[in-house]
Write an enzyme that holds these catalytic residues in place. Sequence first.
Site, PDB file in Angstrom:
ATOM      1  N   ARG A 133      31.093  37.485  64.060  1.00 26.55           N
ATOM      2  CA  ARG A 133      31.910  36.270  64.171  1.00 26.55           C
ATOM      3  C   ARG A 133      32.934  36.429  65.282  1.00 26.55           C
ATOM      4  O   ARG A 133      33.309  37.540  65.652  1.00 26.55           O
ATOM      5  CB  ARG A 133      32.607  35.959  62.850  1.00 26.55           C
ATOM      6  CG  ARG A 133      33.606  37.015  62.341  1.00 26.55           C
ATOM      7  CD  ARG A 133      35.000  36.888  62.901  1.00 26.55           C
ATOM      8  NE  ARG A 133      35.999  37.548  62.076  1.00 26.55           N
ATOM      9  CZ  ARG A 133      37.139  38.016  62.549  1.00 26.55           C
ATOM     10  NH1 ARG A 133      37.412  37.961  63.836  1.00 26.55           N
ATOM     11  NH2 ARG A 133      38.023  38.581  61.730  1.00 26.55           N
ATOM     12  N   GLU A 170      41.821  30.265  58.817  1.00 26.89           N
ATOM     13  CA  GLU A 170      42.878  31.063  59.456  1.00 26.89           C
ATOM     14  C   GLU A 170      43.039  30.661  60.931  1.00 26.89           C
ATOM     15  O   GLU A 170      44.152  30.544  61.441  1.00 26.89           O
ATOM     16  CB  GLU A 170      42.524  32.545  59.336  1.00 26.89           C
ATOM     17  CG  GLU A 170      43.535  33.445  59.992  1.00 26.89           C
ATOM     18  CD  GLU A 170      43.260  34.921  59.721  1.00 26.89           C
ATOM     19  OE1 GLU A 170      42.907  35.271  58.579  1.00 26.89           O
ATOM     20  OE2 GLU A 170      43.421  35.717  60.658  1.00 26.89           O
ATOM     21  N   ARG A 200      36.147  29.473  63.573  1.00 21.19           N
ATOM     22  CA  ARG A 200      35.485  30.768  63.441  1.00 21.19           C
ATOM     23  C   ARG A 200      34.011  30.484  63.662  1.00 21.19           C
ATOM     24  O   ARG A 200      33.428  29.657  62.941  1.00 21.19           O
ATOM     25  CB  ARG A 200      35.693  31.371  62.045  1.00 21.19           C
ATOM     26  CG  ARG A 200      37.072  31.986  61.822  1.00 21.19           C
ATOM     27  CD  ARG A 200      37.189  33.345  62.528  1.00 21.19           C
ATOM     28  NE  ARG A 200      38.541  33.873  62.470  1.00 21.19           N
ATOM     29  CZ  ARG A 200      39.003  34.666  61.515  1.00 21.19           C
ATOM     30  NH1 ARG A 200      38.211  35.032  60.526  1.00 21.19           N
ATOM     31  NH2 ARG A 200      40.235  35.116  61.553  1.00 21.19           N
ATOM     32  N   CYS A 203      46.285  35.624  63.931  1.00 26.99           N
ATOM     33  CA  CYS A 203      46.614  36.990  63.513  1.00 26.99           C
ATOM     34  C   CYS A 203      46.432  37.941  64.701  1.00 26.99           C
ATOM     35  O   CYS A 203      45.414  37.863  65.393  1.00 26.99           O
ATOM     36  CB  CYS A 203      45.700  37.401  62.361  1.00 26.99           C
ATOM     37  SG  CYS A 203      46.052  39.055  61.731  1.00 26.99           S
ATOM     38  N   THR A 260      45.517  40.847  64.817  1.00 24.14           N
ATOM     39  CA  THR A 260      44.355  41.738  64.693  1.00 24.14           C
ATOM     40  C   THR A 260      43.099  41.118  65.293  1.00 24.14           C
ATOM     41  O   THR A 260      42.094  41.794  65.449  1.00 24.14           O
ATOM     42  CB  THR A 260      44.049  42.062  63.214  1.00 24.14           C
ATOM     43  OG1 THR A 260      43.700  40.838  62.554  1.00 24.14           O
ATOM     44  CG2 THR A 260      45.216  42.720  62.534  1.00 24.14           C
ATOM     45  N   ARG A 275      34.305  40.285  65.251  1.00 22.60           N
ATOM     46  CA  ARG A 275      34.100  41.224  64.141  1.00 22.60           C
ATOM     47  C   ARG A 275      32.607  41.237  63.838  1.00 22.60           C
ATOM     48  O   ARG A 275      32.039  40.243  63.387  1.00 22.60           O
ATOM     49  CB  ARG A 275      34.894  40.832  62.893  1.00 22.60           C
ATOM     50  CG  ARG A 275      34.868  41.946  61.828  1.00 22.60           C
ATOM     51  CD  ARG A 275      35.875  41.701  60.719  1.00 22.60           C
ATOM     52  NE  ARG A 275      35.354  40.921  59.634  1.00 22.60           N
ATOM     53  CZ  ARG A 275      34.665  41.399  58.589  1.00 22.60           C
ATOM     54  NH1 ARG A 275      34.415  42.696  58.490  1.00 22.60           N
ATOM     55  NH2 ARG A 275      34.239  40.588  57.635  1.00 22.60           N
ATOM     56  N   ARG A 283      35.544  47.157  54.395  1.00 24.72           N
ATOM     57  CA  ARG A 283      36.081  46.099  53.528  1.00 24.72           C
ATOM     58  C   ARG A 283      35.209  45.989  52.278  1.00 24.72           C
ATOM     59  O   ARG A 283      34.099  46.519  52.242  1.00 24.72           O
ATOM     60  CB  ARG A 283      36.078  44.736  54.248  1.00 24.72           C
ATOM     61  CG  ARG A 283      36.990  44.673  55.458  1.00 24.72           C
ATOM     62  CD  ARG A 283      37.031  43.269  56.077  1.00 24.72           C
ATOM     63  NE  ARG A 283      37.951  43.234  57.216  1.00 24.72           N
ATOM     64  CZ  ARG A 283      38.299  42.141  57.876  1.00 24.72           C
ATOM     65  NH1 ARG A 283      37.814  40.959  57.521  1.00 24.72           N
ATOM     66  NH2 ARG A 283      39.141  42.189  58.889  1.00 24.72           N
ATOM     67  N   GLU A 313      37.884  40.861  53.303  1.00 23.37           N
ATOM     68  CA  GLU A 313      39.128  41.603  53.314  1.00 23.37           C
ATOM     69  C   GLU A 313      39.881  41.478  51.987  1.00 23.37           C
ATOM     70  O   GLU A 313      39.878  40.417  51.362  1.00 23.37           O
ATOM     71  CB  GLU A 313      40.001  41.020  54.418  1.00 23.37           C
ATOM     72  CG  GLU A 313      41.104  41.936  54.793  1.00 23.37           C
ATOM     73  CD  GLU A 313      41.687  41.520  56.120  1.00 23.37           C
ATOM     74  OE1 GLU A 313      41.794  40.321  56.374  1.00 23.37           O
ATOM     75  OE2 GLU A 313      42.020  42.425  56.885  1.00 23.37           O
TER      76      GLU A 313
HETATM   77  P1  ADP Z   1      36.291  37.422  58.529  1.00 26.82           P
HETATM   78  O1  ADP Z   1      35.032  38.135  58.685  1.00 26.82           O
HETATM   79  O2  ADP Z   1      36.164  36.033  58.997  1.00 26.82           O
HETATM   80  O3  ADP Z   1      37.422  38.193  59.096  1.00 26.82           O
HETATM   81  P2  ADP Z   1      36.368  38.044  55.651  1.00 26.82           P
HETATM   82  O4  ADP Z   1      36.557  39.496  55.735  1.00 26.82           O
HETATM   83  O5  ADP Z   1      37.201  37.294  54.652  1.00 26.82           O
HETATM   84  O6  ADP Z   1      36.696  37.265  56.994  1.00 26.82           O
HETATM   85  O7  ADP Z   1      34.843  37.746  55.377  1.00 26.82           O
HETATM   86  C1  ADP Z   1      34.387  36.444  55.262  1.00 26.82           C
HETATM   87  C2  ADP Z   1      33.092  36.339  54.504  1.00 26.82           C
HETATM   88  O8  ADP Z   1      32.059  36.913  55.281  1.00 26.82           O
HETATM   89  C3  ADP Z   1      33.098  37.089  53.184  1.00 26.82           C
HETATM   90  O9  ADP Z   1      32.422  36.325  52.207  1.00 26.82           O
HETATM   91  C4  ADP Z   1      32.297  38.314  53.497  1.00 26.82           C
HETATM   92  O10 ADP Z   1      31.630  38.843  52.363  1.00 26.82           O
HETATM   93  C5  ADP Z   1      31.295  37.757  54.465  1.00 26.82           C
HETATM   94  N1  ADP Z   1      30.647  38.790  55.283  1.00 26.82           N
HETATM   95  C6  ADP Z   1      31.211  39.624  56.161  1.00 26.82           C
HETATM   96  N2  ADP Z   1      30.308  40.435  56.721  1.00 26.82           N
HETATM   97  C7  ADP Z   1      29.112  40.107  56.176  1.00 26.82           C
HETATM   98  C8  ADP Z   1      27.786  40.563  56.329  1.00 26.82           C
HETATM   99  N3  ADP Z   1      27.482  41.541  57.193  1.00 26.82           N
HETATM  100  N4  ADP Z   1      26.823  39.979  55.598  1.00 26.82           N
HETATM  101  C9  ADP Z   1      27.102  38.985  54.727  1.00 26.82           C
HETATM  102  N5  ADP Z   1      28.322  38.503  54.550  1.00 26.82           N
HETATM  103  C10 ADP Z   1      29.322  39.046  55.260  1.00 26.82           C
HETATM  104  C1  CIR Z   2      47.321  41.754  56.002  1.00 24.95           C
HETATM  105  O1  CIR Z   2      48.285  42.066  56.677  1.00 24.95           O
HETATM  106  O2  CIR Z   2      46.749  42.509  55.226  1.00 24.95           O
HETATM  107  C2  CIR Z   2      46.794  40.335  56.155  1.00 24.95           C
HETATM  108  N1  CIR Z   2      47.795  39.540  56.786  1.00 24.95           N
HETATM  109  C3  CIR Z   2      45.501  40.334  56.971  1.00 24.95           C
HETATM  110  C4  CIR Z   2      45.569  41.094  58.259  1.00 24.95           C
HETATM  111  C5  CIR Z   2      44.335  41.196  59.081  1.00 24.95           C
HETATM  112  N2  CIR Z   2      43.272  40.362  58.709  1.00 24.95           N
HETATM  113  C6  CIR Z   2      42.939  39.189  59.227  1.00 24.95           C
HETATM  114  O3  CIR Z   2      43.476  38.691  60.185  1.00 24.95           O
HETATM  115  N3  CIR Z   2      41.911  38.562  58.659  1.00 24.95           N
END
Ligand code: ADP
Ligand code: CIR
Length: 390
Positions: free
Chosen positions: A160, A259, A263, A305, A307, A314, A343, A348
């Site tokens: 993403r 966020e 995305r 953010c 990060t 990511r 994660r 996250e």
């Molecule tokens: P982001 O990836 O946008 O930073 P999250 O960590 O919240 O945000 O993940 C968003 C969604 O994407 C979650 O439901 C997570 O389980 C899913 N996800 C992340 N990586 C994978 C993957 N490789 N396969 C399937 N789902 C994934």
């Molecule tokens: C934290 O500090 O844990 C949250 N604010 C998330 C930080 C990084 N993650 C993100 O941007 N998705």
Amino acid sequence: MRLLIKIRPLLVHRVRVEHTALSCYADWCKKLNIMVDAAVLAKLEDGFAKLAASDSKSLLKKYLTKEVFDNLKNKKTPTFGSTLLDVIQSGLANHDSGVGIYAPDAEAYTVFADLFDPIIEDYHGGFKKTDKHPAKDFGDVNSFGNLDPNNEFVISTRVRCGRSMEGYPFNPCLSEAQYKEMEEKVSSTLSGLEGELKGKFYPLTGMEKSVQQQLIDDHFLFKEGDRFLQAANACRYWPSGRGIYHNDNKTFLVWCNEEDHLRIISMQMGGDLGEVFRRLTNAVNEIEKRVPFSHDDRLGFLTFCPTNLGTTIRASVHIKLPKLAANLAKLEEVAGKYNLQVRGTRGEHTEAEGGIYDISNKRRMGLTEYQAVKEMYDGITELIKIEKSM
Ligand code: ADP
Ligand code: CIR
């Protein structure tokens, strides 16, 4: 004595003039919105004292020294009047934050640089305040293969990136009208996509709860009620302006106004990173032809953010590594060696379910899009080798 009698009225006059000048200055500051209000300052002082006394492991706590705090507490961003409180309130409310700060608007990265810069350097593996993020480069999109051709370890693969639409601030500064306007722009723009990117926009407003929950459970849709985002003032007017676009088989998806403004996501079952990355690159190129995005010479693509700045990429796998994961601390340590982040299954701040971890590249700045994805590809290849050797 006679001299004093003569100059006293002059002194009184001067004090009066200065007093009037000062109150005019205060009125002027208020009008221009450049003075931080007393209530905000009180919240800042109280929050800072509590954070300092806590055992928070956040980067906010690490880098918000008393000196940095005192230097920034009276500042405001020129266009939106965002304060240090807007930047740090998520980390003040959530001491378990990993990072703890967000940029309420793009100017915050400059005005509050004394705090953002060291956090960016720490998170993104050494991106210094004098460094410049490289130009966008997806490289040779045919260079990645299948991470797990025999389907032994990798459940699914996802890449993403985030984008902010030029002309709009980040979540905390958006009005409800802007949210709606952006949603309209996103849905009409995406409706022009063709081929495997062809799909439909589904607004969150009016979406059946069961449909929403199924999309979340299947890892396609963002979750609701993220306390880190809520505390950052990023969930106002929810669900207005929020939604998801996806193609029929849900291998290409776009989140609207969670966020980040956008995305852009490519994902599928199995370990074929090559196909996932090709689809993402194609999608980003197509969308960039149609929508202007906020980009900064030094920081790369701008996101809410810190990060996510730079490439905003990511690249992750959902993976089972039962032997390595028998000791989570060990898994995290080995992953860290390859600049990877671990994660939980639902993203996250979640736990692993059924031994499935989400492992992705951690840094997104100071390297190209291609290199960010390669970091995940190389690291996961190594983790699989280690798992096989155990
Ligand atoms: P982001 O990836 O946008 O930073 P999250 O960590 O919240 O945000 O993940 C968003 C969604 O994407 C979650 O439901 C997570 O389980 C899913 N996800 C992340 N990586 C994978 C993957 N490789 N396969 C399937 N789902 C994934
Ligand atoms: C934290 O500090 O844990 C949250 N604010 C998330 C930080 C990084 N993650 C993100 O941007 N998705």
